[in-house]
Each structure stands twice: as structure tokens, then as C-alpha cells.
Write an enzyme that holds these catalytic residues in place. Structure first.
Site, PDB file in Angstrom:
ATOM      1  N   HIS A  49       0.813  -1.221   0.000  1.00 20.04           N
ATOM      2  CA  HIS A  49       0.000   0.000   0.000  1.00 20.04           C
ATOM      3  C   HIS A  49       0.847   1.271   0.000  1.00 20.04           C
ATOM      4  O   HIS A  49       0.307   2.368  -0.116  1.00 20.04           O
ATOM      5  CB  HIS A  49      -0.975   0.006   1.193  1.00 20.04           C
ATOM      6  N   ASP A  77      -0.322  -7.570   0.794  1.00 15.99           N
ATOM      7  CA  ASP A  77       0.212  -6.233   1.061  1.00 15.99           C
ATOM      8  C   ASP A  77       1.735  -6.269   1.017  1.00 15.99           C
ATOM      9  O   ASP A  77       2.401  -6.118   2.035  1.00 15.99           O
ATOM     10  CB  ASP A  77      -0.282  -5.723   2.413  1.00 15.99           C
ATOM     11  N   SER A 173       1.918  -4.087   7.874  1.00 18.55           N
ATOM     12  CA  SER A 173       0.776  -3.792   7.009  1.00 18.55           C
ATOM     13  C   SER A 173      -0.099  -2.706   7.623  1.00 18.55           C
ATOM     14  O   SER A 173      -0.214  -1.608   7.098  1.00 18.55           O
ATOM     15  CB  SER A 173      -0.037  -5.066   6.758  1.00 18.55           C
TER      16      SER A 173
END
Length: 268
Positions: A49, A77, A173
Site C-alpha cells: 500500500h 500487502d 501492514s
């Protein structure tokens, strides 16, 4: 004494180290997970991300660093950044006042194990592993295959290192809470990220310079497993006299022998 002008443009060299800050397109900030190599190309893994392919990065020293080559988010992720020649990968995680921690491998720690996180916002924090193969839902979607921990984190720590002893565990994450009151943080395991992009973790046993002839693999002890083969989840191979079942689909790479990557293979 004669003084003259030179056309040279000297620049400082820097190390890649887990937990250090980096910036995306000169604005947002995340943290390095673990230095890696892909063939002779240096780089690092981080959270998906944090950036998409093509996004450029600068280091904590604000010098040009590299660019995202691959990124998966949501669903998983993880991402990897290829860096320029001014950055040298080191098998280290920033302990933020506790000394650098050496990375020796990436063996998955069991539930209940102590685990520590390094990130550029809140530094070094520790807790325990609560659950493997968990999932978490963010506004962008659900992330599966993550590990839940009791370690706190805050924005900017994303992508940073989770390590248990000397073994790399994953990259930060997200989660809930903060480091003032405590919280829950999930990390994306590092071995699936390495497998997804064909990366090799830089460890204390990694030569300073990459091998000059990567086409000459070491002799295997025998079995049906072979580097370069694509395995589907559920496939069974033999290696060193034992049988292993594939846990996640991937293309095998040199160094990913079944005993070395428990996130990919289960001995049966």
C-alpha cells in the site's frame, strides 16, 4: 598551489537497512522492510500500500533511491523497490537505540513467539505473535495471509521490519491503536513476498557482492524439487529424502529449497 574546478559531482553512498525511512515521490513516507536482491539488482521489500509500480523513492537522506517494481494491494500487502548503485543492501534492521539487529534468515516463528518491529515513526517495539494466516479489512479491501501481533505501530511505520530473534518475519501492514496506548498490528509474511517477485533476502551469510555466475547452482541432495519449476498449491515434491506439500503457488528459485521456506512448503 593551484586550484581548479572539476566536473565531478560527488555523492554520498548509503546503506539499505530494515526499519529506515524512505519517501514516495518526495511526499509520503514508509519504512524499509528488508534489503533483497534479484539477480544482481539490489532493492528492498516493503508494504504494497506504500506505492505502485513506477513510483520513485528517496531515502532517509533525501537522496534519489529507486522505484517500485512490483506491488500487490489489496488481497496481499507486499511490494519491492529496486534501488540505484548508491545504495548498498545490508543484513540489518535498525534497532533505534538498541543497536542494529542482524538478519540471518526468514524461518517463520511460531504463535506465542516474541517479535519486534522497526519503523521510521515509532522506532523499535516488541510483542508476541498471536495468529498466523489471519485477515484484516481496510477501507481499500481485505488483506489475507497476514499475521496478527500485539505490537503497536503508527502511520509511517508501514512496510517496516518484523523480526523474531535473527529471523525476518514480515513487513508492517496496518492495524489499530497506537504506541501511546498500545494496539494490534498485522504484518505481511516476508517469504510469500520474496516468492512473488523472485527475490533473495540479504542475510548475514550473503556475500557483499552478488555472484558473478548465477547460472551455476549448487548441487542438490536429490529429489523431484527443482528451481525454476512453477508449483501449484497442493503439489507434492521430494527433497533430501523427505516429502513436502506446496502451501502457496509460486515459481521456485535457487535457495528456496523446501526445508528453507516453511511458508511455501509443509513437510508431510
Amino acid at each position: 598551489m593551484r586550484v581548479g574546478l572539476s566536473s565531478e559531482q560527488p555523492r554520498a553512498y548509503a546503506d539499505l537497512r530494515g526499519g529506515d525511512a524512505y519517501y514516495m515521490n518526495g511526499t509520503g513516507r514508509c519504512s524499509i522492510g528488508f534489503p533483497v536482491r534479484r539477480g544482481t539488482q539490489n532493492g528492498f521489500v516493503t508494504a504494497g500500500h506504500c506505492g505502485t509500480p513506477g513510483v520513485t523513492t528517496t531515502g532517509a537522506n533525501q537522496q534519489a533511491q529507486g522505484s517500485f517494481q512490483g506491488s500487490t494491494f489489496p488481497g496481499r500487502d507486499y511490494a519491492w523497490v529496486a534501488t540505484n548503485a548508491n545504495w548498498t543492501p545490508r543484513p540489518l534492521v535498525n534497532g533505534y537505540g538498541n543497536g542494529d539487529v542482524t538478519v540471518a534468515g526468514s524461518t517463520q516463528a511460531v504463535v506465542g513467539s516474541s517479535v519486534c518491529r522497526s519503523g521510521s515513526t515509532t522506532g523499535w517495539h516488541c510483542g508476541t505473535i498471536q495468529q498466523h494466516n489471519s485477515s484484516v479489512t481496510y477501507p481499500e479491501g481485505t488483506i489475507s495471509g497476514v499475521t496478527r501481533t500485539s505490537v503497536c505501530a503508527e502511520p509511517g511505520d508501514s512496510g517496516g521490519s518484523f523480526i523474531s530473534g535473527s529471523q525476518a518475519q514480515g513487513v508492517t501492514s496496518g492495524g489499530s491503536g497506537n504506541c501511546s496506548q498500545g494496539g494490534t498490528t498485522y504484518y505481511q509474511p516476508v517469504n510469500p513476498a520474496l516468492a512473488a517477485y523472485g527475490l533473495t533476502l540479504v542475510t548475514s551469510g550473503t556475500p557483499t557482492d552478488p555472484p558473478t555466475d548465477p547460472t551455476d547452482p549448487p548441487t542438490e541432495p536429490g529429489g523431484t524439487w527443482a528451481a525454476g519449476t512453477t508449483y501449484a498449491a497442493g503439489a507434492v515434491v521430494t527433497y533430501g529424502g523427505a516429502s513436502y506439500r506446496c502451501l502457496q503457488g509460486h515459481q521456485a528459485q535457487p535457495g528456496w529449497q523446501p526445508p528453507n521456506v516453511p511458508a511455501l512448503w509443509l513437510r508431510v
